[in-house]
Design a protein around this motif. Sequence first.
Motif, mmCIF file in Angstrom:
data_model
loop_
_atom_site.group_PDB
_atom_site.id
_atom_site.type_symbol
_atom_site.label_atom_id
_atom_site.label_comp_id
_atom_site.label_asym_id
_atom_site.label_seq_id
_atom_site.Cartn_x
_atom_site.Cartn_y
_atom_site.Cartn_z
ATOM 1 N N ASN B 58 0.812 -1.217 0.000
ATOM 2 C CA ASN B 58 0.000 0.000 0.000
ATOM 3 C C ASN B 58 0.850 1.273 0.000
ATOM 4 O O ASN B 58 0.328 2.372 0.039
ATOM 5 N N ILE B 59 2.191 1.103 -0.023
ATOM 6 C CA ILE B 59 3.092 2.272 -0.134
ATOM 7 C C ILE B 59 4.197 1.924 -1.135
ATOM 8 O O ILE B 59 4.684 0.790 -1.157
ATOM 9 N N ILE B 60 4.534 2.901 -1.960
ATOM 10 C CA ILE B 60 5.655 2.689 -2.889
ATOM 11 C C ILE B 60 6.748 3.713 -2.577
ATOM 12 O O ILE B 60 6.462 4.904 -2.384
ATOM 13 N N VAL B 61 7.978 3.224 -2.496
ATOM 14 C CA VAL B 61 9.130 4.108 -2.238
ATOM 15 C C VAL B 61 9.991 4.093 -3.485
ATOM 16 O O VAL B 61 10.380 3.019 -3.972
ATOM 17 N N SER B 62 10.267 5.267 -4.045
ATOM 18 C CA SER B 62 11.069 5.338 -5.268
ATOM 19 C C SER B 62 12.159 6.394 -5.084
ATOM 20 O O SER B 62 12.060 7.258 -4.204
ATOM 21 N N PRO B 63 13.228 6.346 -5.894
ATOM 22 C CA PRO B 63 14.310 7.324 -5.726
ATOM 23 C C PRO B 63 13.849 8.727 -6.115
ATOM 24 O O PRO B 63 13.154 8.894 -7.110
ATOM 25 N N ARG B 64 14.233 9.689 -5.257
ATOM 26 C CA ARG B 64 13.890 11.078 -5.583
ATOM 27 C C ARG B 64 14.754 11.567 -6.738
ATOM 28 O O ARG B 64 14.319 12.293 -7.618
ATOM 29 N N GLU B 65 15.998 11.131 -6.741
ATOM 30 C CA GLU B 65 16.933 11.452 -7.830
ATOM 31 C C GLU B 65 17.629 10.168 -8.244
ATOM 32 O O GLU B 65 17.831 9.273 -7.425
ATOM 33 N N GLY B 66 18.077 10.078 -9.517
ATOM 34 C CA GLY B 66 18.757 8.875 -9.975
ATOM 35 C C GLY B 66 17.769 7.752 -10.228
ATOM 36 O O GLY B 66 16.544 7.947 -10.167
ATOM 37 N N ASN B 67 18.322 6.561 -10.542
ATOM 38 C CA ASN B 67 17.473 5.442 -10.938
ATOM 39 C C ASN B 67 17.263 4.413 -9.843
ATOM 40 O O ASN B 67 16.333 3.626 -9.913
ATOM 41 N N TYR B 68 18.154 4.394 -8.870
ATOM 42 C CA TYR B 68 18.102 3.275 -7.928
ATOM 43 C C TYR B 68 18.133 3.733 -6.469
ATOM 44 O O TYR B 68 18.645 4.791 -6.151
ATOM 45 N N LEU B 69 17.589 2.861 -5.632
ATOM 46 C CA LEU B 69 17.686 3.011 -4.178
ATOM 47 C C LEU B 69 18.665 1.953 -3.671
ATOM 48 O O LEU B 69 18.677 0.827 -4.205
ATOM 49 N N ALA B 70 19.413 2.312 -2.657
ATOM 50 C CA ALA B 70 20.335 1.327 -2.080
ATOM 51 C C ALA B 70 19.539 0.229 -1.380
ATOM 52 O O ALA B 70 18.397 0.442 -0.946
ATOM 53 N N GLN B 71 20.137 -0.980 -1.291
ATOM 54 C CA GLN B 71 19.426 -2.122 -0.710
ATOM 55 C C GLN B 71 19.041 -1.861 0.752
ATOM 56 O O GLN B 71 18.039 -2.354 1.241
ATOM 57 N N ASP B 72 19.858 -1.037 1.426
ATOM 58 C CA ASP B 72 19.578 -0.813 2.846
ATOM 59 C C ASP B 72 18.311 0.011 3.066
ATOM 60 O O ASP B 72 17.784 0.067 4.170
ATOM 61 N N VAL B 73 17.797 0.659 2.000
ATOM 62 C CA VAL B 73 16.521 1.379 2.124
ATOM 63 C C VAL B 73 15.435 0.390 2.529
ATOM 64 O O VAL B 73 14.644 0.650 3.442
ATOM 65 N N ALA B 74 15.451 -0.752 1.880
ATOM 66 C CA ALA B 74 14.445 -1.775 2.200
ATOM 67 C C ALA B 74 14.613 -2.235 3.647
ATOM 68 O O ALA B 74 13.619 -2.430 4.366
ATOM 69 N N GLU B 75 15.864 -2.402 4.060
ATOM 70 C CA GLU B 75 16.100 -2.853 5.441
ATOM 71 C C GLU B 75 15.616 -1.816 6.452
ATOM 72 O O GLU B 75 14.983 -2.146 7.454
ATOM 73 N N LYS B 76 15.929 -0.520 6.146
ATOM 74 C CA LYS B 76 15.520 0.564 7.060
ATOM 75 C C LYS B 76 13.990 0.616 7.170
ATOM 76 O O LYS B 76 13.435 0.724 8.265
#
Lengths: 222, 363
Positions: B58-76
């Motif tokens: 029910n929530i989507i997290v996407s990069p504000r800049e650039g193409n990718y998010l670091a894997q630790d974003v998911a962990e956080k």
Amino acid sequence: MSFIILKNIVKEYGPAHALRGVSMEIQKGQWVNIMGPSGSGKSTLLNIIGGLDTPTSGEVFVEGIKINALSEDDLACFRREKTGFVFQQSHLVPYLDAVENVMLAQYFHSMADEEEAVGALTRVGLEHRLKHRPSQLSGGEQQRICIARALTNDPVLLLADEPTGNLDRENTKMILELLKKLHSEEHFTIILVTHDPFVSQWGERVLMMEDGSIKSDAPINP
Amino acid sequence: MRSGFYLFFKKSVSRRKGRIVIAALSVTLSVAMVSGIIGMTAGVGAKLGEELRAYGANIIVSPREGNYLAQDVAEKVSRIDSVRGVSGQIFGTSVFRGQPIEIIGLDIAKLKDRGWRLQGKWPQNNGEILAGTDLRSQFKIDIGAKMHLPGGDIGGDFVITGFIERGGTEDSALILDMPDAWTVTGADRQFSAVLVRAEAGRLDEVVQQIRRMIPQAEAKTFRQIAVAEESLLRKIQLLMVIVTVVILCAAVISVAATMGANVLERREEIGLMKALGATKAQINIFYRAEAILTGLTGGVAGFISGYFFTQAVSKGAFGSYVPVPFYIFFISLLFGLVISVTASYLPVRNALKYNPAVILRGE
């Protein structure tokens, strides 16, 4: 008491007067012919006696029933229980065969019975034309189906409006012979409208109409 | 019903089958349009729901800049209270037989209970992938086909174990398990987006926490997307209601004209029935039965036509078929009956007023 009693029957279509105060009586089992020129009111009188039309004023009694006081449904009941109509144009249903045309009248009366319908057609000499449609039959044969249909529910009153009007002399005679036989054997009351002097000589009594009134009423000498 | 009714009704219908077919055709067209519209509305609504359920998030997290998010974003994100599940996805492109091809990387094990239509088997091992159903005809490939996908340092060799159909972009993409996707896209241990399943009712709070915790990421609830789609859907539904009413009116007029002509043609027959002693109710039943037959025939034919119409439009617009609820069959029958019975009301009422003496005189 007479079988049919008409008291001062008036019929108006807007400003036109079809009947102007007709009064008469007909006895049970009598064959009465009504003659007169076109527009004299003879068909209107027949329709009022048979409950197909209603008078503007006056009273109609058939077998003691005051039919001009009946509701629409009671009038329909009167027609199916007491009367049988034969028309100039036979008014057969074109997609039904001879037996089915007779059964249609039985259906509205009570229930369709093929055996009885065949019996009615046999009475009018059409046992060899049972499965023929109207378009496959002659004018005389169509009128005989019409008579069978009129008789199938055992009415007390047979009403015929120019039944031979579209027929040649030979077929006319055949239809009249048939009516005469039925009348003498089964004692129907018959009222027949015609403008043909030959036809008017059949039966027991002839009424002459003119301009919505009865001008003469006389017995027919045999 | 009186004995003889079916005989006379059958004969009457067979005599007038041309007119009845025309009337039934008018009903069919109208019911087809109406049931098609209802089917589309119900189907699109169900499809939207299915899309959201398929994501399970029910929530989507996407990069504000650039193409990718670091894997630790998911962990956080997964450590936030109220978060019940987290799943990273990666989007990229590769080349197959000289043509660009989209790559979607995700945790394939989590797909199995999300209602994706699969032909074939779920991948079990590294190197096994799924393909969108459109690729099957585009590249003339089948289950078991081997693909070499360049990307990253060396790319990889893969085997297709099944084809999936969702009616979305997945239908023209390859679905790879995350390690394989990282190999092909070269985005090692990064995600294009992270899908989050949080407790319903605390979504806004979680979004705010994500935004504070990971400033380089943008977080949005699916509800925002759903609300926008819902608003669009409501407008479409309103338009469809208006179109339905117009179609119904046109159908009633059209069928009434046919019925009117039918009644006029049968004046003599009606006069004769009355002369034979038929009551209004007895005559009425013939016409009502004819109207019911027309309505039911048109209703059934209309439902079938409407079903195919819905599927054709859906395939064209969404790339896949929508489920048409079975209750629409009964709605179609009801519409068919309403159209034909309403349309026959006035002609029959007028017919019952005929004076038999006048009609039988030929006037």
